[in-house]
Write a protein that holds these residues in place. Structure first.
Motif, PDB file in Angstrom:
ATOM      1  N   PHE A 144       0.637  -1.614   0.212  1.00 31.39           N
ATOM      2  CA  PHE A 144      -0.134  -0.070   0.248  1.00 31.39           C
ATOM      3  C   PHE A 144       0.872   1.764   0.343  1.00 31.39           C
ATOM      4  O   PHE A 144       1.940   1.094   0.443  1.00 31.39           O
ATOM      5  CB  PHE A 144      -0.409  -0.307   1.133  1.00 31.39           C
ATOM      6  N   ARG A 145       0.436   2.140  -0.603  1.00 33.04           N
ATOM      7  CA  ARG A 145       1.026   3.348  -0.726  1.00 33.04           C
ATOM      8  C   ARG A 145       1.471   3.750   0.662  1.00 33.04           C
ATOM      9  O   ARG A 145       0.640   4.079   1.587  1.00 33.04           O
ATOM     10  CB  ARG A 145       0.021   4.410  -1.419  1.00 33.04           C
ATOM     11  N   ARG A 146       2.776   4.839   1.260  1.00 33.11           N
ATOM     12  CA  ARG A 146       2.652   4.861   2.737  1.00 33.11           C
ATOM     13  C   ARG A 146       1.809   6.308   2.446  1.00 33.11           C
ATOM     14  O   ARG A 146       2.451   7.404   1.906  1.00 33.11           O
ATOM     15  CB  ARG A 146       3.842   4.856   2.660  1.00 33.11           C
ATOM     16  N   TYR A 147       1.274   6.617   3.650  1.00 31.54           N
ATOM     17  CA  TYR A 147       0.588   8.267   3.654  1.00 31.54           C
ATOM     18  C   TYR A 147       1.772   9.179   4.591  1.00 31.54           C
ATOM     19  O   TYR A 147       2.574   8.373   5.582  1.00 31.54           O
ATOM     20  CB  TYR A 147       0.075   7.867   4.344  1.00 31.54           C
ATOM     21  N   SER A 148       2.481   9.802   4.180  1.00 31.51           N
ATOM     22  CA  SER A 148       3.606  10.277   4.881  1.00 31.51           C
ATOM     23  C   SER A 148       3.326  10.617   6.102  1.00 31.51           C
ATOM     24  O   SER A 148       2.571  12.138   6.333  1.00 31.51           O
ATOM     25  CB  SER A 148       3.312  11.430   3.773  1.00 31.51           C
ATOM     26  N   ASN A 149       4.672  11.269   6.861  1.00 36.76           N
ATOM     27  CA  ASN A 149       4.746  11.077   8.420  1.00 36.76           C
ATOM     28  C   ASN A 149       4.825  12.684   8.162  1.00 36.76           C
ATOM     29  O   ASN A 149       3.732  13.195   9.197  1.00 36.76           O
ATOM     30  CB  ASN A 149       5.754  10.560   9.444  1.00 36.76           C
ATOM     31  N   GLU A 150       5.275  13.644   7.256  1.00 40.68           N
ATOM     32  CA  GLU A 150       5.633  14.564   6.906  1.00 40.68           C
ATOM     33  C   GLU A 150       4.178  15.374   7.067  1.00 40.68           C
ATOM     34  O   GLU A 150       3.242  16.573   7.853  1.00 40.68           O
ATOM     35  CB  GLU A 150       6.195  15.047   6.136  1.00 40.68           C
ATOM     36  N   GLU A 151       2.792  14.786   6.128  1.00 37.07           N
ATOM     37  CA  GLU A 151       2.190  15.513   5.920  1.00 37.07           C
ATOM     38  C   GLU A 151       0.853  15.142   6.665  1.00 37.07           C
ATOM     39  O   GLU A 151       0.174  16.057   7.734  1.00 37.07           O
ATOM     40  CB  GLU A 151       0.959  15.106   4.334  1.00 37.07           C
ATOM     41  N   VAL A 152       1.075  13.887   7.816  1.00 37.26           N
ATOM     42  CA  VAL A 152       0.159  13.565   8.676  1.00 37.26           C
ATOM     43  C   VAL A 152       0.596  14.952   9.950  1.00 37.26           C
ATOM     44  O   VAL A 152      -0.157  15.420  10.617  1.00 37.26           O
ATOM     45  CB  VAL A 152      -0.294  12.505   9.613  1.00 37.26           C
ATOM     46  N   ALA A 153       1.857  15.312  10.244  1.00 39.37           N
ATOM     47  CA  ALA A 153       2.237  16.153  11.401  1.00 39.37           C
ATOM     48  C   ALA A 153       2.206  17.661  11.361  1.00 39.37           C
ATOM     49  O   ALA A 153       1.490  18.197  11.596  1.00 39.37           O
ATOM     50  CB  ALA A 153       3.905  15.662  10.867  1.00 39.37           C
TER      51      ALA A 153
END
Length: 295
Positions: free
Chosen positions: A79-88
């Protein structure tokens, strides 16, 4: 920042999920449909997953703070990774209600350790979620994951480990390749010994290893349990008994949003046999202490 004196509770287990879309061909939509069936919740059906902004609005309306994180399981699931930076960054936009955690596949070793340090120092991430079954590792495998865990310990952040059975792949052919053996909480007993000052949370009641999870949390002072992923009406009797007694300062309210909503969890919690003096500890006070907001 969250004004913890004003929120009514702290949900220690919520997910930042990438919305499903019709263009994905990596099995993610099928996975979310299976999760929706497992939890009897339509939130996982195609196109219905809440965004992080949706999550913030939901929790803000209920005056509940939420620990939120993605899961970096790209290596095992595809699965595509959901960016930690985006979530933060989204958490920073909603820092009155959201508490940012992140996720790093421990197999990344030194690269993963660098990511841990950067996320803590540059994005204010306060903890990391690990899912041994989804990420395919034994938590006490020093060669596989201790480089990343050492970085977490050095940065002084919380580590949160999925334990027990999972809705991930449940009912799917071959369980979607997910191996339950990785998530026995007894593996984390070794982690608690090797990192005695790192705050560790066992996610969920750890079924079918509930008693192992309770034993680890009782024996190791740095280990807590979040009560997510189950309705309180279905908690094993021994789990509720420990929460009402020797582990009353180790138990944390957690829903498992969006699979289980706080509305459902809190309604069932109100009807479950918990002592009046224990309820505020579970809903807020234990989390405040774990987060370092009170002594």
């Amino acid at each position: 920042m969250v004004d913890f004196s004003k929120v009514e509770a702290i949900d220690f287990h919520t997910h930042a999920e990438e919305p499903c879309d019709s263009c994905r061909d990596d099995g993610y939509n099928e996975f979310q449909t299976g999760m929706a069936a497992y939890f009897r919740n339509p939130a996982g059906a195609e196109g219905m997953l809440p965004t992080v902004q949706d999550t913030a609005a939901y929790y803000r309306a209920r005056n509940i703070a939420a620990v939120i994180f993605p899961v970096d399981a790209e290596r095992e699931t595809g699965f595509r990774r959901y960016s930690n930076e985006e979530v933060a960054s989204l958490c920073a936009e909603n820092d009155d209600i959201l508490i940012p955690f992140a996720s790093v596949d421990p197999h990344k070793g030194r690269a993963g350790a660098r990511e841990v340090r950067r996320l803590v120092r540059e994005f204010g991430v306060r903890g990391f979620k690990f899912h041994p079954t989804m990420q395919g590792f034994f938590p006490n495998d020093r060669a596989a994951c201790y480089t990343v865990l050492e970085a977490c310990a050095e940065e002084g952040v919380i580590t949160l480990f999925h334990t027990g059975q999972t809705g991930v792949g449940s009912g799917m052919r071959g369980g979607m390749g997910m191996r339950l053996k990785y998530s026995n909480p007894m593996h984390i007993d070794d982690v608690a010994v090797d990192f005695p000052d790192m705050k560790i949370v066992l996610a969920h009641p750890s079924f079918p290893w509930t008693e192992e999870g309770l034993a680890v949390a009782q024996h190791k002072p740095n280990v807590y349990i979040d009560m997510s992923g189950w309705s309180p009406r279905y908690f094993p009797e021994i789990f509720t008994r420990y929460a009402n007694s020797i582990l009353k300062r180790k138990m944390l309210f957690g829903s498992d949003w969006p699979a289980i909503t706080p509305d459902r969890w809190l309604k069932d919690f109100a009807e479950a046999p918990f002592k009046d003096e224990v309820r505020p500890l579970i809903l807020k006070q234990n989390a405040l202490r774990l987060l370092g907001e009170v002594e």
